[in-house]
Every structure is written in C-alpha cells, then in structure tokens.
Design a protein around this motif. Structure first.
Motif, PDB file in Angstrom:
ATOM      1  N   PHE A 274      20.655  22.423  40.709  1.00 13.33           N
ATOM      2  CA  PHE A 274      21.033  23.703  41.558  1.00 13.33           C
ATOM      3  C   PHE A 274      22.397  23.624  41.688  1.00 13.33           C
ATOM      4  N   LEU A 275      23.070  24.784  42.135  1.00 16.47           N
ATOM      5  CA  LEU A 275      24.589  24.428  42.689  1.00 16.47           C
ATOM      6  C   LEU A 275      24.312  24.203  44.163  1.00 16.47           C
ATOM      7  N   THR A 276      24.259  23.008  44.541  1.00 16.27           N
ATOM      8  CA  THR A 276      23.980  22.456  45.865  1.00 16.27           C
ATOM      9  C   THR A 276      25.384  22.815  46.695  1.00 16.27           C
ATOM     10  N   ASP A 277      25.227  22.795  47.921  1.00 15.32           N
ATOM     11  CA  ASP A 277      26.635  22.835  48.749  1.00 15.32           C
ATOM     12  C   ASP A 277      27.512  21.650  48.430  1.00 15.32           C
ATOM     13  N   THR A 278      27.081  20.493  48.026  1.00 10.37           N
ATOM     14  CA  THR A 278      27.940  19.325  47.482  1.00 10.37           C
ATOM     15  C   THR A 278      28.600  19.866  46.080  1.00 10.37           C
ATOM     16  N   ALA A 279      27.645  20.557  45.249  1.00  9.28           N
ATOM     17  CA  ALA A 279      28.134  21.100  43.758  1.00  9.28           C
ATOM     18  C   ALA A 279      29.472  22.016  44.067  1.00  9.28           C
ATOM     19  N   LYS A 280      28.996  22.846  45.024  1.00  6.17           N
ATOM     20  CA  LYS A 280      30.315  24.082  45.266  1.00  6.17           C
ATOM     21  C   LYS A 280      31.434  23.516  45.540  1.00  6.17           C
ATOM     22  N   ILE A 281      31.621  22.285  46.018  1.00 10.25           N
ATOM     23  CA  ILE A 281      32.964  21.899  46.256  1.00 10.25           C
ATOM     24  C   ILE A 281      33.522  20.756  45.195  1.00 10.25           C
ATOM     25  N   ALA A 282      32.793  20.768  43.914  1.00 13.54           N
ATOM     26  CA  ALA A 282      32.998  19.606  43.063  1.00 13.54           C
ATOM     27  C   ALA A 282      34.108  20.205  42.139  1.00 13.54           C
ATOM     28  N   ASP A 283      34.459  19.360  41.565  1.00 17.40           N
ATOM     29  CA  ASP A 283      35.561  19.819  40.017  1.00 17.40           C
ATOM     30  C   ASP A 283      34.866  20.046  39.037  1.00 17.40           C
ATOM     31  N   VAL A 284      33.931  19.311  38.813  1.00 23.45           N
ATOM     32  CA  VAL A 284      32.854  19.439  37.622  1.00 23.45           C
ATOM     33  C   VAL A 284      31.694  19.556  38.089  1.00 23.45           C
TER      34      VAL A 284
END
Ligand code: SF4
Lengths: 539, 135
Positions: A274-284
């Motif tokens: 899922f697009l977790t909160d951590t994933a949302k701020i990732a570069d990839v």
C-alpha cells in the motif's frame, strides 16, 4: 517462546503480564480459557482491566513501569516462604546469592509502595505461581516497550528459574510476538549485530563463514538500530534508506521527529503493498506482493516454521518482494539469480544452524519448530530442557528504575499504548478491510470516569492530548478499563496517532523505545471549529 | 470455472494460524480455517476470518512509482529499477556503504528477510539493518 502454544492449556498456573492476549493473540487467549476450564489458576498483572482479567484468580494493576519492583516483591515472598526450587537453582543456575541479596531490599511492603499493588495480592501471586506444579509466564510488549524493558524480561527469567519452571512441559518464559514474522526477521539476521541464527558480526569465525558462502567482504562493525538510523539521517551520517514492508512513520515514537529524519534522506526507497505514509515521502516505491500472492515461510512466536503458499497473482504489475530485491540487487551490480523462494530457503538452511534440518519438502505436512539441526531431527517445541544455551542459567540481580517520564504539574496524566481488537499495527492492512474497518472506523482514547468528571467530559466528546513532543485530537471514551490518572490509546489511526505523543527514550541495551509510558495533558476542546481545523490539517 | 483451496499461514499476529484460501477464477472468495493445524484447530479470530479483504483492496499498489518534480508518478519497472540502482551506486561511491540504512520487515517472509540483509551486508559492506520488532 521457550514452549509451544498448545502446552499452555495444560498449565496449572498462567501468569500473564503486559499482554492484552485476547486482543493481540486471540488464539492464545483461547488456550488460557481452556486451561481455566481445566482448573488452572490465572494471574494477570496489567494496569488495564483487559478481557483476560475476567477469568483471573488474581488481577493486579501495577503502576506503569513498576514491573521490576512487582516481580522482585514476588520473589522476596517466594524465598521467605521457602517456595523456591533449591535443587534446580543448584544444578542449573548461577548468581543466586547476588539475586537473594538484592531481593532483600524488596519486602512486599516496599514493593507494594512502588507498584500500588497490595501486600496480600503480591503474596497471593507469589504463592500461587511458586506452588503450582506447571507454571508458565506469558508476556508481550507491555513488558518490553519500556526504557528498562530488558530488566523486565530478565526479571521474568529470574522468577521462572527461581521456581524451576523452565525447560519443562507447560512451563517457561513465553514472549508473544506481536507481528506474524518478527521471530523470522530476527532469525534471518534482520538485526544490526547478528547474521542469521544470531551469529554475532563481531566474531571473526562467523564473519569468515559468511564471507565464504557469500563470496564477499563483510563489515566487522555492529550497525545502527532503527532509532540510531533516524538520528543518522538527521546528522547526515546516513544518506539513503531502503524500507521493506514497514511503515516507520506510523509505528515509531515521536512521529514528527521520524518524519523530519526521513525527509532528510537523499534517497528513500520503499517496497510495500500500500501507499503508506512512509511510501508517500519516498523517492521510489515498488509494488510488492501480499502473503497470498507468493511462496515462502513465516516463523511464528513458538518458533514454528510454517509455509505460506501462493493462491493468486499479485495485482497489476506488482511482484513478489523477493523478486524485487533480486531485481534491484542485480541492476546494482550484485547479481542474484534465485529461481524461487525454495532455492533461497535451501541457502538459509545452509548458513543457519537452527534451520539446517528444514526444507520445503519437510514443511509440506506442517510447521516444525527450530532448533532443527539435521534432516532427521523432529524439531524442538521446548527449549532449555537439559541445559541453557550458555550452559547454566544466570540470575540477574536487578533494581527497580522508574520510567523516564513521570507525571508532573504540566503533564499530569500518563499515556499508555496498545491495540484494539479489530486492528493491527499502523492499520495499513486492517483499515483496508471493510469488515474490520466497520468494527472500529475511528480511533479513541480511554479515560477513567473520575478524570472525565474533573475535566467535564462526556463519553464520545473530542479532546486534545498534549505531550512534550506533540498533540493529537481524538474522541474520548469514558470507561473504568483504565485507572484514574491514566489514558490509553492505539497507533492504528494515522490521523490521530499515539506516536505523535510517545517518548523515544530507549532501553540502554536493546534500544526499545518507551511506548508504554509517557506524560500527557488532556484538554477539553472549547470550540467545534478547532476540531474541524485539525481534521482538515490532517487530511 | 476454476475453484481451488490453498493452505497458507495468517499474516497478522504471531500465533501462526493456518487456513485455506478459497480461490475462484483467480480471486480469493473466502478464508476457511485449517482443522488439521494443531495451533488453531479449526478456529480463527476476526482478523484471520477477514484476511482476504485487504489483499484485494482497490488501494493496492499496482505499478512502480518514482518521484518527479515532487510528485510520485507511475513508471515502468525498468525505469524504477535503473533509477534505484544508479542512486544506490552514487551513494555507495560518494559516501561509502555505511551511509546506507535498511529496514527489513516483520511482515515479509523469511526468504525475503534473508535476501534483504544479504543485499545490505554484501552489497554495501555495512550492518546497518534493523526492523520494527522493537516496536
Ligand atoms: S487468525 Fe487471528 S489469532 Fe490466528 S494468526 Fe491470524 S491474527 Fe493471529
């Protein structure tokens, strides 16, 4: 766990401390109820009136963070009533004299003063545990998530060894792991100080062995723990981070600080479903596969290695995580050409002595508990039967230390955290499940009727909770599940996350943050527009 | 019409209950607890019974994403992998392997955890790997 789950139902006494078993481990709670039916005595030490207390013979509500004092008090009683197992102590342990000396400072009266538990209850618990034939200890994050979590765990080991309740059926010291494969992640060397099977990285022989198998040059230096990584991102010593299937932005204490740290990363890659909160701020972000879309193994809390099997294809272009790691590694210049999880598992068995006898063929008919050192070994449901890993069991003489943060004038209440029954961890899975989401679509805190009265609160009202690190707005449910002066909250709900408030003070040894205690202030919200404003800001 | 039952292990808590996923034409239609497993003996908790729901959530990620001009955008696997490999190489060359950190997962399989720590230790010569079990 030192023992297996089915054994619990044949225990004569079950001591549950810091585990909300019916919520976090429902099928283990079921074993507790069965044991009760067969006549077992149940002791629960938990500041909250959790569900398992309904079957408890004794329920004590120790002050947050006072576990070492409580256990020392129990052990003082056991020794003074001569209920300790002298032959076990003599044959299997060392360090008893020191422990005995320290325990003299914890007569039940003093333990009672520190913990808020009555002298009679401390005596009752001690006698019940020590004089039952098969006594087992179950504990979870309520014990470990403290700035003195290691002391808590060692104290439980002291109690178990003192009474000779370890290495035997239906006894033991049993940590209940909160996530399905915490055990496996540790077994596989997902830790900064050890290779697979807890072989330390600072030992030259271990390093040589892995350098040979992996054909590589390895670092002799212990790496960073998760909290040290966050500090490293902030001071610039860490530049990049790769996150596999975790959401540190939701699960780490002091969320604001973690977000700030992750934003400093020059490069952040996330593999998740899922697009977790951590994933949302990732570069990839790489789309991974859920457990139902891949083959593999999990190791549960009783060290049972269990197969997972692919039932359907991953959605869209998503790929199994093992394949993604291989793909990244290969492009990076380190070719990984595993055909299947089975092939990876065979390599694991090669380098992991406790898994050496395991194979997909053997696991086909069901799980096998490690250590399983050879192909004809049946697995080990009970640890420490004849000897402890280090030979003799070592007693640790421990003094009580108060939690890092105590209530004061500015922050007069204590906050403790945990789970609610339909949800799990940061909610990425359960809140995406309509049935579970329906059970509890939004977060809340629990607050005692006395405190609610003092604040002029009614159940269901929105309130603001403030700590030294942040503030959140959420609904208050007035209930005597919690004690006066204490509130309880979960970290399932990102829009009102307890970890905005929690204290990142770490245990000095194992670096677990103190999730279970922090000082807060509860404020009534004056105008409704304020709530709306906050909701909009969080959306 | 293709109906099948696949035996597997629950991804939520550490109990390790086993169940059969009932699949019908490539979709999971229900979860049936395993009776032969000595741990759960035909029982599951509310999370286990509903485990197939999150798997098939419409919010699942389906394509790799790369941040361009501050926004995550869908890209091909090739692009995402090349971008990642290049950035990792740059960091390793410029700042050394110890400037990378890896967070592995208590939710992923043993095989995935093993590979991830191997990638960290071999690829970067660092032991900067941890997971959220402390949490
Ligand atoms: S079904 Fe419930 S008790 Fe069993 S492993 Fe899953 S979450 Fe844990």
């Amino acid at each position: 766990m030192t023992n297996s789950i089915p054994e619990i139902e044949n225990a004569d006494c079950i001591f549950i401390i810091g585990s909300n078993t019916s919520v976090a481990h429902p099928l283990i709670a079921y074993r507790i109820y069965r044991a009760k039916e067969k006549g077992a005595k149940i002791i629960v030490a938990d500041p909250r009136k959790i569900q398992v207390t309904m079957v408890a013979d004794v329920h004590v509500r120790q002050k947050l963070g006072s576990d070492v004092a409580l256990l020392n008090g129990m052990m003082n009683v056991i020794i003074s009533k001569n209920l300790h197992d002298t032959s076990f102590i003599e044959e299997r342990t060392e360090g008893f004299d020191k422990l005995e000396e320290t325990l003299r400072n914890y007569p039940p009266e003093r333990a009672s003063e520190i913990t808020g538990v009555s002298v009679e209850d401390i005596e009752k618990m001690a006698v019940m545990f020590a004089s039952s034939d098969k006594s087992t200890i179950l504990y979870a994050m309520g014990i470990t998530q403290h700035s003195h979590g290691v002391d808590n765990v060692k104290s439980l080991a002291n109690l178990s060894m003192l009474t000779g309740k370890i290495g035997k059926e239906s006894c033991g010291v049993n940590p209940l792991r909160g996530q399905n494969n915490v055990q496996g992640a540790c077994d596989m060397g997902g830790l900064p100080n050890v290779y697979p099977a807890y072989q330390t990285v600072i030992d030259e022989n271990n390093r040589k062995k892995f350098e040979d198998v992996w054909n590589a040059q390895l670092s002799p230096k212990v790496g960073f723990t998760i909290m040290e990584m966050m500090h490293g991102l902030e001071d610039g010593s860490i530049k990049g981070m790769m996150v596999l299937g975790e959401n540190p932005l939701g699960s780490d204490p002091d969320t604001r600080h973690v977000k700030h740290a992750l934003q400093q990363a020059e490069f952040l890659a996330v593999i998740d479903i899922f697009l977790t909160d951590t994933a949302k701020i990732a570069d990839v972000v790489f789309p991974g596969a859920s457990f139902a879309e891949k083959d593999g193994t999990f190791s549960n809390t009783e060290r049972n290695v269990l197969r997972i099997r692919k039932a359907i294809d991953p959605p869209g272009d998503a790929r199994p995580d093992w394949q993604i790691i291989c793909d990244i590694s290969t492009r990076f210049g380190l070719p990984m050409s595993y055909e299947s999880p089975k092939e990876i598992f065979d390599e694991i068995a090669l380098v992991t002595p406790s898994y050496a006898g395991l194979s997909y063929e053997r696991l086909e008919s069901g799980g096998i508990p490690w250590p399983c050192p050879s192909r004809d070994h049946p697995g080990t449901p009970i640890l420490h039967k004849e000897r402890f890993t280090r030979g003799k069991g070592l007693f640790h003489a421990l003094e009580y230390r108060p939690p890092e943060e105590l209530a004061d004038e500015e922050f007069p209440m204590l906050l403790t955290t945990g789970r609610f029954f339909p949800h799990y961890h940061t909610g990425t899975m359960t809140r995406n499940s309509p049935t579970l989401d329906n059970e509890m679509p939004e977060g809340h805190i629990e607050i005692h009727p006395y405190d609610a009265r003092d604040l002029g609160l009614t159940s269901g009202e929105d309130i603001r909770i403030v700590s030294r690190r942040g503030e959140v707005i959420t609904k208050a449910i007035v209930t005597d599940v919690v004690e006066p002066g204490t509130i309880f909250m979960s970290f399932h709900f990102m829009e009102a996350n307890a970890n905005e408030l929690t204290n990142p003070a770490l245990d000095p040894i194992c670096k677990i943050p103190e999730y279970k205690v922090c000082a807060v202030r509860v404020e009534k919200i004056s105008s409704p527009s304020e709530t709306e404003f906050k909701a909009a800001a969080n959306a | 019409m293709d109906l099948s039952y696949v035996r597997t292990t629950c991804p939520y808590c550490g109990c390790g209950c086993e169940f059969l996923l009932e699949t019908f034409d490539g979709k999971i239609t229900s979860t049936v607890p395993s009776k032969s497993n000595r741990m759960n003996q035909g029982k599951l908790c509310i999370k286990g019974w509903n485990v197939h729901e999150f798997v098939q959530s419409p919010k699942r990620l389906k394509k790799p994403l790369v941040k361009k001009d501050g926004v995550l955008q869908e890209v091909s696997w090739d692009e995402a992998l090349d971008f990642t490999a290049t950035r990792l190489q740059e960091i390793k060359t410029k700042d050394g392997g110890d400037s990378m950190a890896f967070l592995t997962s208590a939710k992923c399989s043993n095989e995935e955890n093993y590979l991830f720590q191997k990638f960290c230790r071999v690829g970067f010569g660092t032991n900067n790997i941890d997971h959220c079990a402390r949490l």
